[in-house]
Design a protein around this motif. Structure first.
Motif, PDB file in Angstrom:
ATOM      1  N   GLN A  60      43.974  25.268 -19.381  1.00 26.68           N
ATOM      2  CA  GLN A  60      44.470  23.898 -19.210  1.00 26.68           C
ATOM      3  C   GLN A  60      44.397  23.440 -17.762  1.00 26.68           C
ATOM      4  O   GLN A  60      44.128  22.273 -17.487  1.00 26.68           O
ATOM      5  CB  GLN A  60      45.921  23.798 -19.696  1.00 26.68           C
ATOM      6  CG  GLN A  60      46.003  23.655 -21.208  1.00 26.68           C
ATOM      7  CD  GLN A  60      47.388  24.008 -21.738  1.00 26.68           C
ATOM      8  OE1 GLN A  60      48.317  24.208 -20.963  1.00 26.68           O
ATOM      9  NE2 GLN A  60      47.516  24.094 -23.047  1.00 26.68           N
ATOM     10  N   SER A  61      44.664  24.350 -16.818  1.00 32.95           N
ATOM     11  CA  SER A  61      44.824  23.902 -15.428  1.00 32.95           C
ATOM     12  C   SER A  61      43.567  24.086 -14.580  1.00 32.95           C
ATOM     13  O   SER A  61      43.418  23.431 -13.560  1.00 32.95           O
ATOM     14  CB  SER A  61      45.985  24.658 -14.780  1.00 32.95           C
ATOM     15  OG  SER A  61      45.653  26.030 -14.710  1.00 32.95           O
ATOM     16  N   GLN A  62      42.657  24.966 -15.004  1.00 33.55           N
ATOM     17  CA  GLN A  62      41.517  25.258 -14.135  1.00 33.55           C
ATOM     18  C   GLN A  62      40.516  24.106 -14.145  1.00 33.55           C
ATOM     19  O   GLN A  62      39.981  23.755 -15.194  1.00 33.55           O
ATOM     20  CB  GLN A  62      40.830  26.537 -14.607  1.00 33.55           C
ATOM     21  CG  GLN A  62      39.818  27.068 -13.618  1.00 33.55           C
ATOM     22  CD  GLN A  62      39.358  28.470 -13.988  1.00 33.55           C
ATOM     23  OE1 GLN A  62      38.819  28.677 -15.074  1.00 33.55           O
ATOM     24  NE2 GLN A  62      39.603  29.419 -13.122  1.00 33.55           N
ATOM     25  N   ASP A  63      40.296  23.483 -12.971  1.00 34.14           N
ATOM     26  CA  ASP A  63      39.373  22.355 -12.945  1.00 34.14           C
ATOM     27  C   ASP A  63      38.103  22.648 -12.147  1.00 34.14           C
ATOM     28  O   ASP A  63      37.281  21.753 -11.930  1.00 34.14           O
ATOM     29  CB  ASP A  63      40.062  21.085 -12.428  1.00 34.14           C
ATOM     30  CG  ASP A  63      40.871  21.364 -11.174  1.00 34.14           C
ATOM     31  OD1 ASP A  63      40.606  22.395 -10.518  1.00 34.14           O
ATOM     32  OD2 ASP A  63      41.772  20.573 -10.863  1.00 34.14           O
ATOM     33  N   THR A  64      37.945  23.873 -11.697  1.00 29.14           N
ATOM     34  CA  THR A  64      36.689  24.252 -11.050  1.00 29.14           C
ATOM     35  C   THR A  64      36.472  25.752 -11.226  1.00 29.14           C
ATOM     36  O   THR A  64      37.425  26.500 -11.433  1.00 29.14           O
ATOM     37  CB  THR A  64      36.695  23.917  -9.544  1.00 29.14           C
ATOM     38  OG1 THR A  64      35.450  24.339  -8.967  1.00 29.14           O
ATOM     39  CG2 THR A  64      37.813  24.649  -8.815  1.00 29.14           C
ATOM     40  N   LYS A  65      35.230  26.137 -11.177  1.00 32.70           N
ATOM     41  CA  LYS A  65      34.902  27.554 -11.180  1.00 32.70           C
ATOM     42  C   LYS A  65      34.079  27.894  -9.944  1.00 32.70           C
ATOM     43  O   LYS A  65      33.287  28.842  -9.934  1.00 32.70           O
ATOM     44  CB  LYS A  65      34.143  27.930 -12.458  1.00 32.70           C
ATOM     45  CG  LYS A  65      35.056  28.048 -13.677  1.00 32.70           C
ATOM     46  CD  LYS A  65      34.280  28.450 -14.901  1.00 32.70           C
ATOM     47  CE  LYS A  65      35.154  28.508 -16.137  1.00 32.70           C
ATOM     48  NZ  LYS A  65      36.091  29.639 -16.125  1.00 32.70           N
ATOM     49  N   THR A  66      34.278  27.102  -8.895  1.00 26.38           N
ATOM     50  CA  THR A  66      33.542  27.389  -7.672  1.00 26.38           C
ATOM     51  C   THR A  66      33.980  28.748  -7.109  1.00 26.38           C
ATOM     52  O   THR A  66      34.997  29.298  -7.513  1.00 26.38           O
ATOM     53  CB  THR A  66      33.749  26.268  -6.628  1.00 26.38           C
ATOM     54  OG1 THR A  66      32.898  26.541  -5.514  1.00 26.38           O
ATOM     55  CG2 THR A  66      35.189  26.206  -6.153  1.00 26.38           C
ATOM     56  N   TYR A  67      33.211  29.290  -6.185  1.00 22.52           N
ATOM     57  CA  TYR A  67      33.485  30.611  -5.636  1.00 22.52           C
ATOM     58  C   TYR A  67      34.875  30.707  -5.031  1.00 22.52           C
ATOM     59  O   TYR A  67      35.363  29.748  -4.434  1.00 22.52           O
ATOM     60  CB  TYR A  67      32.481  30.945  -4.523  1.00 22.52           C
ATOM     61  CG  TYR A  67      31.052  31.046  -4.985  1.00 22.52           C
ATOM     62  CD1 TYR A  67      30.666  32.036  -5.880  1.00 22.52           C
ATOM     63  CD2 TYR A  67      30.088  30.175  -4.499  1.00 22.52           C
ATOM     64  CE1 TYR A  67      29.344  32.134  -6.284  1.00 22.52           C
ATOM     65  CE2 TYR A  67      28.765  30.274  -4.897  1.00 22.52           C
ATOM     66  CZ  TYR A  67      28.396  31.258  -5.787  1.00 22.52           C
ATOM     67  OH  TYR A  67      27.099  31.366  -6.183  1.00 22.52           O
ATOM     68  N   LEU A  68      35.489  31.877  -5.172  1.00 24.87           N
ATOM     69  CA  LEU A  68      36.743  32.115  -4.456  1.00 24.87           C
ATOM     70  C   LEU A  68      36.447  32.760  -3.109  1.00 24.87           C
ATOM     71  O   LEU A  68      36.461  32.110  -2.077  1.00 24.87           O
ATOM     72  CB  LEU A  68      37.659  33.008  -5.300  1.00 24.87           C
ATOM     73  CG  LEU A  68      38.450  32.268  -6.381  1.00 24.87           C
ATOM     74  CD1 LEU A  68      39.265  33.244  -7.219  1.00 24.87           C
ATOM     75  CD2 LEU A  68      39.390  31.243  -5.723  1.00 24.87           C
ATOM     76  N   GLY A  69      36.119  34.016  -3.106  1.00 23.97           N
ATOM     77  CA  GLY A  69      35.846  34.721  -1.855  1.00 23.97           C
ATOM     78  C   GLY A  69      35.661  36.181  -2.179  1.00 23.97           C
ATOM     79  O   GLY A  69      35.867  36.597  -3.327  1.00 23.97           O
ATOM     80  N   LEU A  70      35.289  36.973  -1.188  1.00 25.04           N
ATOM     81  CA  LEU A  70      34.966  38.378  -1.446  1.00 25.04           C
ATOM     82  C   LEU A  70      36.161  39.153  -1.995  1.00 25.04           C
ATOM     83  O   LEU A  70      35.993  40.112  -2.751  1.00 25.04           O
ATOM     84  CB  LEU A  70      34.455  39.045  -0.163  1.00 25.04           C
ATOM     85  CG  LEU A  70      33.109  38.510   0.351  1.00 25.04           C
ATOM     86  CD1 LEU A  70      32.820  39.062   1.742  1.00 25.04           C
ATOM     87  CD2 LEU A  70      31.993  38.876  -0.622  1.00 25.04           C
TER      88      LEU A  70
END
Ligand code: PMP
Length: 396
Positions: A60-70
Motif C-alpha cells: 500500500q505504501s511503497q511508491d517507488t522501487k528505485t535503488y536504496l544503497g549498498l
C-alpha cells in the motif's frame, strides 16, 4: 575450443536430492525429516501472520522501487543489530549491512576478513552446516576444524574444542553457531560461552557468530546470550544473521552481516570495505523481505504478534523433542536417545550410520539426512511410536 565441452557436472546437493526421493515415494505414512525448513502440524511452512500484514502495508505504501544503497534497508539494519546484540549493545561500535540471506551475510563477512588479512584462517566446528566450508573457501579463506560433537552421547566435546582452539594463531577466526547448532542440535551453555570468550581474548582470535535460528532454541534473547557475552568482552567480532527461519522468509533472502569494532572510526572503515565487497558481488541486496521484517520489528503490535507466533513454533519443536525422546526410551529400553530432549533448535543428530539411515528410508519411508540429522519440526505428532519403533528396528 568450446568452453563447456570438458566441464563435469557439479555434485548434486544431498538434501535437495532427498526432497525428490520423498516426493516420489507413494507410501502414505512416509515421514520427511530432511530439509531444514520449519513445518507445522500439517507439514506446511506458512507465511507468518505479522510478515503477511507487513507485506500488505508495504504494497500500500511503497511508491517507488528505485535503488536504496549498498547496505540495503537501513531501518532493517538498525533493528537487526538491536535484535541480535540486545538493548545493552554499544551501537556506536556496531555496523550492520543487509545481505541476501544468512548465506549472503556469511560470504560478505568472509570477503571482509579476506580483505583484512590475505592469509586469514577460519576454524569451523566438526561437523558444521555443509555450506560453511564452500562459502569460506570461495572467499579465499584457509580452513581448519575444531572437534565439536560426540556422536554416541550427543554432547558437545567441549574440552577437545578448547584444546584445539588453544592452538589457533593470533588473528585466526573462529566460526561459532550462535544457537541451535546445525546439524547436531548440541549447544554451548553460558559457562562454556564465557570460557570461549576468555580464550578468544587471551589468544587474539576473532569470533564470527553465525546466528540463523534466533528464537528457535531457548527464546529470542536467551538464544543470543553467548553472542552478547562475547560482545561485552571482545574488542572485535563479526556476525552473520539470517531471518530465513525466524521470520519464515526463506525465499525472499533476508539476512544481515554485522561488525563490532574497537571504536566508531574503525567500524566505519570496516563497513566501507564490506560494502565495497558487496558491490563487487551483487551490488545491493533484495529489498522486499527485509522491508517486511523492518516493518514488523518497528511496529510494537506486529512485533508482539511475531514474537508470539515464533514462540508457538519454538514450543512445538520442544514438545516434539520430548515426545520422540520418550518414545525412543520406551522402544529401545534405554536412555541412549535422551539427548534429543536436551538438544535445542530445529535439528538433532541421532548418531545412526549411513546404512541405518538408508534402511529407514527404504524399509520404513522415514527420510533424514545421511549423517542422521533430523528436522524436529517434521516429526509426526500422531506417529511418534511408529517412528521410534522404526528407528529402533534398524539399530542392529
Ligand atoms: N547458517 C546456518 C547454520 C544455517 O543452517 C543456515 C540455513 N540453513 C544459514 C546459515 C543461512 O540460511 P539462509 O541463507 O537461507 O538465510
Amino acid at each position: 575450443a568450446p568452453m563447456f565441452e570438458d566441464l563435469q557436472p557439479a555434485p548434486a546437493d544431498k538434501i535437495l536430492a532427498l526432497i525428490g526421493l520423498f516426493r516420489a515415494d507413494p507410501r502414505p505414512g512416509k515421514v520427511d525429516l530432511g530439509v531444514g525448513v520449519y513445518k507445522d502440524r500439517d507439514g506446511k511452512t506458512p507465511v507468518m501472520r505479522a510478515v503477511r500484514e507487513a507485506e500488505k502495508r508495504l504494497l500500500q505504501s511503497q511508491d517507488t522501487k528505485t535503488y536504496l544503497g549498498l547496505a540495503g534497508d537501513t531501518g532493517f539494519n538498525t533493528a537487526m543489530a538491536g535484535l541480535v546484540f540486545g538493548p545493552a549493545a554499544e551501537l556506536t561500535r556496531i555496523r550492520a549491512a543487509q545481505a541476501p540471506g544468512g548465506s549472503g551475510a556469511l560470504r560478505l563477512v568472509a570477503e571482509l576478513l579476506k580483505r583484512t588479512r590475505s592469509d586469514a584462517t577460519i576454524w569451523l566446528s566438526d561437523p558444521t552446516w555443509p555450506n560453511h566450508m564452500p562459502v569460506m573457501r570461495a572467499a579465499g579463506l584457509q580452513i581448519r576444524v575444531y572437534p565439536y560433537f560426540d556422536t554416541a552421547s550427543g554432547a558437545v566435546r567441549f574440552a577437545d574444542m578448547i584444546s584445539a582452539l588453544a592452538t589457533a594463531k593470533s588473528g585466526d577466526v573462529v566460526l561459532l553457531h550462535g544457537c541451535c547448532h546445525n546439524p547436531t542440535g548440541a549447544n554451548l551453555d553460558t559457562a562454556q560461552w564465557a570460557e570461549i570468550a576468555d580464550l578468544v581474548v587471551e589468544r587474539g582470535l576473532l569470533p564470527f557468530v553465525d546466528i540463523a535460528y534466533q528464537g528457535f532454541g531457548e527464546g529470542l534473547d536467551a538464544d543470543a546470550v553467548g553472542l552478547r557475552l562475547l560482545a561485552a568482552k571482545v574488542p572485535e567480532m563479526v556476525v552473520a544473521s539470517s531471518c530465513s527461519k525466524n521470520f519464515a522468509v526463506y525465499r525472499d533472502r533476508v539476512g544481515a552481516a554485522m561488525i563490532l569494532a574497537k571504536d566508531s572510526t574503525q567500524a566505519d572503515v570496516a563497513m566501507s570495505q564490506m560494502l565495497s565487497a558487496a558491490r563487487a558481488m551483487y551490488s545491493m541486496p533484495p529489498d522486499h523481505g527485509a522491508a517486511a521484517v523492518r516493518i514488523v520489528l518497528e511496529d510494537a503490535t506486529l512485533r508482539a504478534d511475531w514474537e508470539a507466533e515464533l514462540e508457538e513454533m519454538r514450543l512445538r519443536m520442544l514438545r516434539l523433542r520430548v515426545q520422540l525422546a520418550e518414545a525412543l526410551r520406551r522402544h529401545s529400553n534405554s536412555d541412549r536417545f535422551d539427548f534429543v530432549a536436551s538438544h535445542r533448535g530445529m535439528f538433532s543428530r541421532l548418531g545412526l550410520s549411513e546404512a541405518q539411515v538408508e534402511r529407514l528410508r527404504a524399509e520404513h519411508g522415514v527420510y533424514m539426512v545421511g549423517d542422521s540429522r533430523i528436522n524436529v519440526a517434521g516429526l509426526p505428532e500422531d506417529g511418534m511410536d511408529a517412528l521410534a519403533k522404526a528407528i529402533v528396528s534398524v539399530l542392529d
